[in-house]
Design a protein around this motif. Structure first.
Motif, PDB file in Angstrom:
ATOM      1  N   PHE A 208      -3.160  10.884  -5.103  1.00 27.57           N
ATOM      2  CA  PHE A 208      -4.228   9.907  -5.289  1.00 27.57           C
ATOM      3  C   PHE A 208      -5.360  10.478  -6.133  1.00 27.57           C
ATOM      4  O   PHE A 208      -5.927   9.794  -6.975  1.00 27.57           O
ATOM      5  CB  PHE A 208      -4.793   9.454  -3.946  1.00 27.57           C
ATOM      6  N   SER A 209      -5.707  11.746  -5.890  1.00 27.88           N
ATOM      7  CA  SER A 209      -6.802  12.342  -6.658  1.00 27.88           C
ATOM      8  C   SER A 209      -6.467  12.314  -8.135  1.00 27.88           C
ATOM      9  O   SER A 209      -7.284  11.931  -8.968  1.00 27.88           O
ATOM     10  CB  SER A 209      -7.055  13.787  -6.243  1.00 27.88           C
TER      11      SER A 209
ATOM     12  N   ASN B 251      -6.224   8.658  -9.455  1.00 29.10           N
ATOM     13  CA  ASN B 251      -7.546   8.040  -9.603  1.00 29.10           C
ATOM     14  C   ASN B 251      -8.237   8.489 -10.868  1.00 29.10           C
ATOM     15  O   ASN B 251      -8.853   7.702 -11.573  1.00 29.10           O
ATOM     16  CB  ASN B 251      -8.456   8.423  -8.431  1.00 29.10           C
TER      17      ASN B 251
ATOM     18  N   LEU C   9     -12.097   3.546  -7.992  1.00 33.47           N
ATOM     19  CA  LEU C   9     -10.726   3.104  -7.744  1.00 33.47           C
ATOM     20  C   LEU C   9     -10.371   1.879  -8.574  1.00 33.47           C
ATOM     21  O   LEU C   9     -11.233   1.109  -8.969  1.00 33.47           O
ATOM     22  CB  LEU C   9     -10.564   2.736  -6.264  1.00 33.47           C
TER      23      LEU C   9
ATOM     24  N   GLY D 149     -13.123  10.860   1.101  1.00 35.73           N
ATOM     25  CA  GLY D 149     -11.985  10.145   0.531  1.00 35.73           C
ATOM     26  C   GLY D 149     -12.284   8.683   0.752  1.00 35.73           C
ATOM     27  O   GLY D 149     -12.732   8.291   1.821  1.00 35.73           O
TER      28      GLY D 149
ATOM     29  N   ASN E  37      -4.616   4.005   7.593  1.00 37.73           N
ATOM     30  CA  ASN E  37      -5.204   5.333   7.439  1.00 37.73           C
ATOM     31  C   ASN E  37      -5.542   5.966   8.790  1.00 37.73           C
ATOM     32  O   ASN E  37      -5.177   7.102   9.069  1.00 37.73           O
ATOM     33  CB  ASN E  37      -6.478   5.271   6.599  1.00 37.73           C
TER      34      ASN E  37
ATOM     35  N   GLU F  49     -16.850   7.370  -4.559  1.00 38.58           N
ATOM     36  CA  GLU F  49     -15.408   7.370  -4.323  1.00 38.58           C
ATOM     37  C   GLU F  49     -14.819   5.961  -4.410  1.00 38.58           C
ATOM     38  O   GLU F  49     -13.762   5.757  -4.997  1.00 38.58           O
ATOM     39  CB  GLU F  49     -15.096   7.982  -2.954  1.00 38.58           C
TER      40      GLU F  49
ATOM     41  N   TYR G 257       0.867  -1.186   0.000  1.00 39.87           N
ATOM     42  CA  TYR G 257       0.000   0.000   0.000  1.00 39.87           C
ATOM     43  C   TYR G 257       0.899   1.229   0.000  1.00 39.87           C
ATOM     44  O   TYR G 257       1.672   1.420   0.944  1.00 39.87           O
ATOM     45  CB  TYR G 257      -0.924  -0.021   1.220  1.00 39.87           C
TER      46      TYR G 257
ATOM     47  N   SER H 123       0.053  12.970  -0.504  1.00 36.92           N
ATOM     48  CA  SER H 123      -0.559  11.714  -0.933  1.00 36.92           C
ATOM     49  C   SER H 123      -1.960  11.903  -1.497  1.00 36.92           C
ATOM     50  O   SER H 123      -2.325  11.272  -2.479  1.00 36.92           O
ATOM     51  CB  SER H 123      -0.573  10.702   0.214  1.00 36.92           C
ATOM     52  N   ILE H 124      -2.748  12.782  -0.879  1.00 32.81           N
ATOM     53  CA  ILE H 124      -4.121  12.932  -1.358  1.00 32.81           C
ATOM     54  C   ILE H 124      -4.160  13.607  -2.729  1.00 32.81           C
ATOM     55  O   ILE H 124      -4.967  13.257  -3.588  1.00 32.81           O
ATOM     56  CB  ILE H 124      -4.963  13.736  -0.342  1.00 32.81           C
TER      57      ILE H 124
ATOM     58  N   TYR I  38      -7.577   6.158   0.143  1.00 37.47           N
ATOM     59  CA  TYR I  38      -7.389   7.333  -0.707  1.00 37.47           C
ATOM     60  C   TYR I  38      -7.855   8.585   0.022  1.00 37.47           C
ATOM     61  O   TYR I  38      -8.602   9.389  -0.516  1.00 37.47           O
ATOM     62  CB  TYR I  38      -8.129   7.137  -2.037  1.00 37.47           C
TER      63      TYR I  38
END
Lengths: 457, 328
Positions: free
Chosen positions: A360-361, A364, B262, B220, A322, B258, A129, A356-357, B224
């Motif tokens: 990731f956005s 994605n 993915l 999120g 997380n 969301e 991950y 990271s966000i 993510y």
């Protein structure tokens, strides 16, 4: 409840009335007892530096310094699993420190083949991950066969299958002794002492120097607190709580109450990590995962699952990572060039930051668009695009550096770079920093990227 | 030694927001859904009230979206080709609310741009197909959203729809449409406590009563950024209970959207590491776990996509609402 500097001062020689003969003796290396007390409160000095503090005061000071939730350590083959020592109810107040151990239960009564198969599967399981290898922590071996020898064999098989932590779920002293011998070299958790058997189990745990779980029925916290106080008085101090709640509603109430009592009321008899069994309160494995998810977010120290599948393990391991991420230290992505959907030399090249966000956005959107592309992640010290730009961490110089230090120029045949719309102002400067490159201003939001690429590339 | 279960009492209360209107109330819904009203943290029912269970909205589209996971097409079958059929299927799957997502050029296979007339027609057909209260979200392109949602608001006047998503760039148009035609709005901000408050103030200052506003702090998905949304929601809810009037809105989140965009949900076995496990199990667990985790942070409306997830999340909500009696 930590003591303040002044509280501590009153316990030192200088704070006594009438003054202690050794008040402000300076032997500790500080000019006054008050100065020493302030350092103690800030945890920048050790009480042992004072030779004249009374034993009673020393006991009070060390008691106050003890964490409200005791740190419990299991070990196996040189690895440690520490849980406890938490200090807050909500992660935004500071952070959660010690992620709960995730275990899978096997029954010795199901036969050695089955035990071995599950143990090997769990021991081998590892999933990546964001560059971190995540794995489960151990196996809980339940004594269902009624045969101490078979139990010891099952424990030995689990030990042989890998280097995982152990929970010995047995209340029979002979079975526990045999299992502890089979698990020599590890520190397992024994589960569980109850009102009926605690003396015998406390003796076993004490002799083997291993932590002991304590169970009370039906979320009865008073019974649980009384039991732990008795067992602690008998000399077993490393304890783990099972409040006996098994459902979604009652677990949340019980675990929240335990965390609040330990932190806010400093109730020592409930100041221990909690063990949960989400499979016992769930009707299927998806419900089990959801309940385990509650336990990750809301205060469990050990979570024992009844079903192991890679899909649920992956989801729970990610959730644990997380929730236990320090809110002050966001996860950063390694700067560099990331290929999406096997891009070729003509695929678009886009740059963003290593928050990271943000990453990731953008990733994605690219992934869901189905289009190949090269995503260049610049080192912006873990900040989002606008924040990094405002802080001077995502300027033309840094972006140019990211392009030059990556293999971007050799991976793409073109010389076109897409920058986030929020930093459109950098366009001119970037073209100077990167001679021969054309800078394209992309959309401000990641969500608009697929549309942008469709129209502009 | 006696142990007293600690009970925190809060001065503040989350506003109650009612979605949908029955015939008697000027709409055509067979029932309405009220969310909010909490005087305690999520599901801590021994110390305060949680008068309404969180609601599950099932997301459907006005036409077959081009970019959804194959697993979702499989689950809904032919229904994805027609919003009325899809709405009935969503109701059958256990939806409390239907979220109609209007597709835009990016989500449409032919890249076409929807017209206001199409949007009106889609909303009309869904209203006729189901008696559940409706949320209508635009394609996510500010200008297009404004054009479509203003038409939708007029078409469904009096129905107390939730119009979304209402953001800082388009709130004026959407709030005006909601005011003119008796609707609600979903006010979305990007995972920030102060931005969320600010948008609520802007919406209120236009004259829309806060009893017609849902607060959408952005979601999120698991893995993510869920931890950002989770903590922002916990902070917003604590602020609400401690009396900050501009945070006392029920919260809407979109774990379905969301989670299903993915790779975890879209890419099947073979294209991903073996450690990711079974595709359908992984995708549904992802959606469920994202939703249930956010329920624990204070979500009042969760928008989902897969019928199996709807059943799982509803089961979890029912058990959480049983409080201390659950598990006994």
């Amino acid at each position: 409840m930590p003591l303040s500097g002044l509280d501590i001062y009153k316990l030192l020689p200088g704070g006594q009335k009438p003054p202690h003969p050794k008040a402000n003796c300076k032997e500790c290396g500080f000019p006054t007892c008050l100065a020493f007390a302030m350092k103690l409160a800030a945890k920048q000095a050790e009480l042992s530096a004072c030779k004249y503090v009374s034993p009673e005061a020393a006991a009070r000071l060390s008691d106050a310094a003890a964490p409200p939730i005791r740190l419990i350590t299991l070990s196996a083959n040189g690895h440690k699993l520490e849980v406890g020592n938490e200090t807050v109810l909500h992660r935004h107040e500071k952070t959660f420190y010690h992620p709960p151990g995730l275990f899978v239960r096997v029954n010795d009564g199901d036969g050695l083949e089955r035990v071995r198969a599950v143990a090997e599967q769990v021991s081998r399981y590892v999933v990546d991950y964001v560059g971190m290898p995540l794995s489960l922590d151990g196996l809980a071996v339940a004594y269902t066969s009624g045969d101490p020898e078979q139990y010891a064999e099952a424990v030995a098989a689990v030990c042989k299958a890998g280097k995982k932590m152990l929970i010995l779920m047995a209340q029979d002293v002979a079975a526990l002794r045999a299992a502890l011998a089979a698990a020599a070299g590890r520190t397992p958790l024994i589960y569980a002492a109850t009102a009926d058997n605690w003396q015998a189990l406390a003796e076993v745990a004490k002799a083997a120097r291993v932590p002991l779980a304590v169970r009370a029925p039906d979320g009865n916290l008073e019974a649980l607190a009384n039991l732990t106080a008795q067992i602690a008085a008998a000399g077993v101090e490393d304890l783990v709580l099972d409040p006996g709640a098994r459902g979604f509603g009652d677990s949340l109430l019980a675990l929240t109450a335990i965390r609040r009592l330990a932190l806010k009321q400093n109730l020592r008899s409930l100041g221990y990590p909690v063990i949960t069994f989400p499979g016992e309160g769930a009707s299927n494995s998806c419900q089990e995962a959801a309940l385990a998810g509650q336990h990750i977010a809301k205060y469990a120290g050990y979570i024992v699952l009844d079903h192991f599948t890679p899909a649920t393990a992956y989801a729970l391991l990610v959730l644990r990572t997380n929730i236990y991420t320090d809110p002050q230290k966001p996860i950063q992505v390694e700067p560099g060039l990331y290929p999406i959907h096997n891009p070729g030399p003509d695929a678009p090249l886009m740059v963003t930051t290593n928050f990271s966000i943000t990453y990731f956005s953008v990733r994605n959107e690219l992934e869901s668009s189905g289009r190949p592309g090269w995503l260049l992640v610049a080192d912006a010290e873990g900040m989002s695009v606008l924040t990094a730009w405002a802080a001077g961490k995502f300027d033309a110089e840094r972006i140019a550096k990211a392009v030059k230090e990556s293999s971007a120029a050799s991976k793409v045949a073109h010389r076109r770079l897409i920058i986030p719309g929020h930093v459109a102002v950098l366009m001119g400067e970037l073209e100077e920093e990167l001679p021969g490159w054309t800078i394209h201003v992309g959309p401000r939001e990641a969500v608009d990227l697929p549309g942008f690429l469709k129209a502009a590339w | 030694m006696p142990v007293t279960i600690p009970q925190t009492k809060y001065a503040g209360k989350v506003r109650e927001v009612t979605i949908g209107a029955t015939r008697a109330e000027g709409g055509t819904r067979s029932r309405t859904v009220t969310v909010g009203g909490e005087t305690t943290l999520p599901f801590l029912l021994h110390e305060g009230e949680m008068p309404h269970p969180p609601a599950v909205a099932v997301e459907i589209c006005d036409r077959r979206p081009a970019d959804w996971s194959p697993l979702l097409y499989e689950a809904w079958g032919e229904a994805v080709n027609d919003p009325a059929t899809w709405a009935r299927a969503a109701e059958a799957a256990g939806a409390d609310l239907v979220l109609l997502h209007l597709t835009g050029p990016v989500q449409r296979a032919d890249g076409s741009t929807p017209t206001a007339q199409e949007a009106r027609q889609a909303v009309r057909r869904v209203l006729e197909a189901t008696g559940l209260p409706l949320l209508v979200f635009g394609p996510g392109i500010a200008d297009l959203d404004n054009e479509l949602l203003v038409a939708v608001a007029e078409e469904a006047a009096g129905e107390r729809l939730v119009l979304g998503v209402c953001e800082d760039k388009n709130y004026r148009t959407l709030v005006a449409a909601a005011l003119a035609h008796g609707h609600l709005v979903d006010g979305r901000t990007p995972m920030d406590v102060n931005l969320a408050k600010q948008l609520m103030i802007l919406i209120r200052d236009m004259g829309l009563p806060l009893e017609r506003v849902l607060m959408d702090p952005s979601t999120g998905a698991l893995g993510y950024g869920i931890e950002y949304g989770y903590s922002v929601m916990e902070r917003l809810r604590l602020a609400a209970l401690n009396g900050d009037a501009m945070t006392q809105q029920p919260m809407l989140v979109t774990p379905g959207e969301e989670a299903w965009r993915l790779k975890e949900a879209k890419v099947g076995d073979g294209g991903v590491p073996a450690a990711w496990g079974d595709w359908a199990e992984r995708a549904i667990t992802w959606e469920v776990l994202t939703a249930t985790t956010l329920l624990h942070a204070g979500a009042d409306v969760v928008c989902l996509r897969h019928p199996a997830s709807v059943a799982e999340v509803k089961a979890v909500i029912a058990r959480l609402m049983a409080g201390g009696k659950d598990g006994k």
